[in-house]
Design a protein around this motif. Structure first.
Motif, PDB file in Angstrom:
ATOM      1  N   ASP A  11       0.802  -1.227   0.000  1.00 20.00           N
ATOM      2  CA  ASP A  11       0.000   0.000   0.000  1.00 20.00           C
ATOM      3  C   ASP A  11       0.831   1.271   0.000  1.00 20.00           C
ATOM      4  O   ASP A  11       0.303   2.352  -0.264  1.00 20.00           O
ATOM      5  N   ILE A  15       2.313   1.537  -7.251  1.00 22.26           N
ATOM      6  CA  ILE A  15       1.584   0.402  -7.829  1.00 22.26           C
ATOM      7  C   ILE A  15       1.322  -0.551  -6.659  1.00 22.26           C
ATOM      8  O   ILE A  15       2.100  -1.460  -6.399  1.00 22.26           O
ATOM      9  N   ASN A  17      -1.062  -2.880  -5.827  1.00 24.78           N
ATOM     10  CA  ASN A  17      -1.570  -4.251  -5.896  1.00 24.78           C
ATOM     11  C   ASN A  17      -1.309  -4.826  -7.281  1.00 24.78           C
ATOM     12  O   ASN A  17      -1.845  -4.341  -8.275  1.00 24.78           O
ATOM     13  N   ASP A  22      -6.954  -2.416 -12.196  1.00 24.46           N
ATOM     14  CA  ASP A  22      -7.378  -1.202 -11.495  1.00 24.46           C
ATOM     15  C   ASP A  22      -8.750  -0.730 -11.981  1.00 24.46           C
ATOM     16  O   ASP A  22      -9.637  -0.464 -11.176  1.00 24.46           O
ATOM     17  N   VAL A  23      -8.920  -0.606 -13.284  1.00 25.75           N
ATOM     18  CA  VAL A  23     -10.208  -0.247 -13.888  1.00 25.75           C
ATOM     19  C   VAL A  23     -10.336  -1.056 -15.166  1.00 25.75           C
ATOM     20  O   VAL A  23      -9.383  -1.151 -15.950  1.00 25.75           O
ATOM     21  N   VAL A  36      -4.240   0.932 -15.853  1.00 30.95           N
ATOM     22  CA  VAL A  36      -3.301   0.860 -14.735  1.00 30.95           C
ATOM     23  C   VAL A  36      -3.268   2.277 -14.182  1.00 30.95           C
ATOM     24  O   VAL A  36      -2.937   3.218 -14.915  1.00 30.95           O
ATOM     25  N   ILE A  37      -3.622   2.434 -12.919  1.00 37.07           N
ATOM     26  CA  ILE A  37      -3.665   3.759 -12.308  1.00 37.07           C
ATOM     27  C   ILE A  37      -2.453   3.932 -11.394  1.00 37.07           C
ATOM     28  O   ILE A  37      -2.299   3.194 -10.415  1.00 37.07           O
ATOM     29  N   LYS A  55       2.784  -5.744 -13.662  1.00 33.20           N
ATOM     30  CA  LYS A  55       1.379  -5.339 -13.804  1.00 33.20           C
ATOM     31  C   LYS A  55       0.943  -5.494 -15.263  1.00 33.20           C
ATOM     32  O   LYS A  55      -0.119  -6.063 -15.552  1.00 33.20           O
ATOM     33  N   TYR A  59      -1.912  -8.054 -16.896  1.00 34.77           N
ATOM     34  CA  TYR A  59      -3.029  -7.587 -17.716  1.00 34.77           C
ATOM     35  C   TYR A  59      -3.075  -8.379 -19.021  1.00 34.77           C
ATOM     36  O   TYR A  59      -4.136  -8.837 -19.444  1.00 34.77           O
TER      37      TYR A  59
END
Length: 124
Positions: A11, A15, A17, A22-23, A36-37, A55, A59
């Motif tokens: 946390d 990045i 997690n 992310d969305v 990816v946020i 990440k 994806y």
């Protein structure tokens, strides 16, 4: 995952997690948009860049999953976009890494878009 970092959830990192999308927007006409946020500046250290690549790899792997294919159809560069919404104050190494990997993402049936401030500006 790299030996340098086996922490899936951190946390304190930009990045946080590695296990979640992310969305994710499923398009009616087939395909999807995945975001990816990265809302805080991403540094250019090895760990941060490896988390970014991990990440993206996850994806791309998800695009080939039965769940994703069932919901979105087969991914193509025309119907599938991965948008990395990255904080504009991030390291130039992060931006360079993303630019260099556009062809790799394309070879894996998606288009990589780098959003330096668009989505972040609209959400704050």
């Amino acid at each position: 995952m790299s030996q340098i970092d086996d922490i899936e959830i951190d946390d304190e990192h930009p990045i946080p997690n590695l296990e979640v999308i992310d969305v994710w927007t499923v398009l009616k006409e087939g395909g999807c948009r995945m975001f990816v946020i990265i809302a805080s500046p991403l540094q250019g250290d090895r760990r941060s860049l490896e988390r970014l690549m991990c990440k993206l790899e996850r994806y791309l792997a998800y695009l080939k999953s039965d769940e994703c294919v069932e919901r979105c159809g087969e991914a193509t560069v025309e119907n599938t976009t991965i948008i990395v919404a990255i904080h504009p104050a991030s390291s130039h190494f992060a931006f360079e890494l993303l630019e260099r990997n556009k062809a790799w993402v394309s070879n894996n049936d998606a288009t990589l878009v780098i959003d330096r401030d668009g989505i972040l500006e609209r959400t704050h």
